[in-house]
Scaffold this active site. Structure first.
Site, mmCIF file in Angstrom:
data_model
loop_
_atom_site.group_PDB
_atom_site.id
_atom_site.type_symbol
_atom_site.label_atom_id
_atom_site.label_comp_id
_atom_site.label_asym_id
_atom_site.label_seq_id
_atom_site.Cartn_x
_atom_site.Cartn_y
_atom_site.Cartn_z
ATOM 1 N N LYS A 83 -23.256 -98.015 -18.685
ATOM 2 C CA LYS A 83 -23.816 -96.853 -17.995
ATOM 3 C C LYS A 83 -25.337 -96.985 -17.972
ATOM 4 C CE LYS A 83 -22.191 -92.089 -17.803
ATOM 5 N NZ LYS A 83 -21.735 -90.953 -18.587
HETATM 6 O O1 G3P Z 1 -20.964 -87.787 -18.889
HETATM 7 C C1 G3P Z 1 -21.880 -87.216 -18.071
HETATM 8 C C2 G3P Z 1 -21.658 -85.778 -17.679
HETATM 9 O O2 G3P Z 1 -20.319 -85.538 -17.439
HETATM 10 C C3 G3P Z 1 -22.326 -84.745 -18.541
HETATM 11 O O3 G3P Z 1 -21.856 -83.465 -18.344
HETATM 12 O O4 G3P Z 1 -21.622 -81.140 -19.097
HETATM 13 O O5 G3P Z 1 -23.486 -82.535 -20.024
HETATM 14 O O6 G3P Z 1 -23.541 -81.740 -17.663
HETATM 15 P P1 G3P Z 1 -22.681 -82.157 -18.795
#
Ligand code: G3P
Length: 214
Positions: A83
């Site tokens: 990533k």
């Molecule tokens: O993995 C990346 C993403 O899904 C993060 O989500 O909830 O931290 O905005 P969030």
């Protein structure tokens, strides 16, 4: 549409994997930090639980550093996806890693043109963060529509991972748009199963079954 779990929590991953419908995993430094475990310990454990693409994020922000970290991560297991944040140095690193056959998930995508750049650089996946856009009163799902359309226009091979998912409807909308993958927190995955009419219906069937002469 493939469904990934967006977590590094081993118990959640085991529980999710037990249903046989989880196709992969995405993690990020925040999710790894939540586990309280060292990164090097958690990587092999996740790889044991789910047999599918598993994204682990680099921490470097310069091209050489990202490439070095990416090579190291990719060498751990064939399922590892590296990533990489969509910054200028990240784009250069994606180009290099992709040319070496390393699968990259370009992360922190908030704009269709970022998705265009990473596709041109050869990223295997792009992760648009829809929930964080919704959080600032911008339509996250519109970004998914635009990227899916853009990739279809030019037959681009990069797969769209709908990320930063907040509720089950996001998953349904992603599937209707035709996104390749939706990565979901365990709490949201768990909500996909439920409907009160299913529970009520089953209760009635079982009660009526008692009345069937033996
Ligand atoms: O993995 C990346 C993403 O899904 C993060 O989500 O909830 O931290 O905005 P969030």
């Amino acid at each position: 549409m493939d469904i990934y779990l967006d977590t590094a929590d081993l118990e959640q991953l085991r529980a999710g994997a037990s249903y046989g419908v989880i196709d992969g995993v995405t993690t990020n430094p925040s999710l790894v930090a939540k586990t309280g475990m060292p990164f090097a310990e958690i990587v092999p454990k996740i790889l044991e639980i789910v047999d599918g693409p598993i994204s682990f994020e680099v921490l470097s922000t310069d091209c050489d550093g990202i490439v070095a970290e990416g090579r190291k991560l990719a060498a751990v297991h064939e399922n590892v996806v590296v990533k990489v944040p969509i910054i200028r140095e990240g784009i250069k690193a994606i180009k290099q890693l992709a040319s070496e056959g390393i699968k990259v998930n370009a992360t922190l995508c908030f704009q269709p043109l970022q998705a265009l750049l990473v596709a041109k650089a050869g990223a295997a996946y792009v992760s648009p963060f829809i929930g964080r856009l919704d959080d600032i009163s911008t339509d996250g799902m519109e970004l998914i529509e635009q990227i899916v359309q853009m990739y279809a226009n030019y037959d681009m091979a990069t797969q769209v991972i709908v990320a930063s998912v907040r509720h089950p409807l996001h998953i349904q909308q992603a599937a209707l748009i035709g996104a390749d993958i939706c990565t979901v927190p365990y709490s949201v995955f768990d909500k996909m199963f439920n409907h009160p009419l299913t529970d009520l219906g089953l209760e009635r069937f079982l009660a009526d079954a008692e009345k069937i002469p033996k």
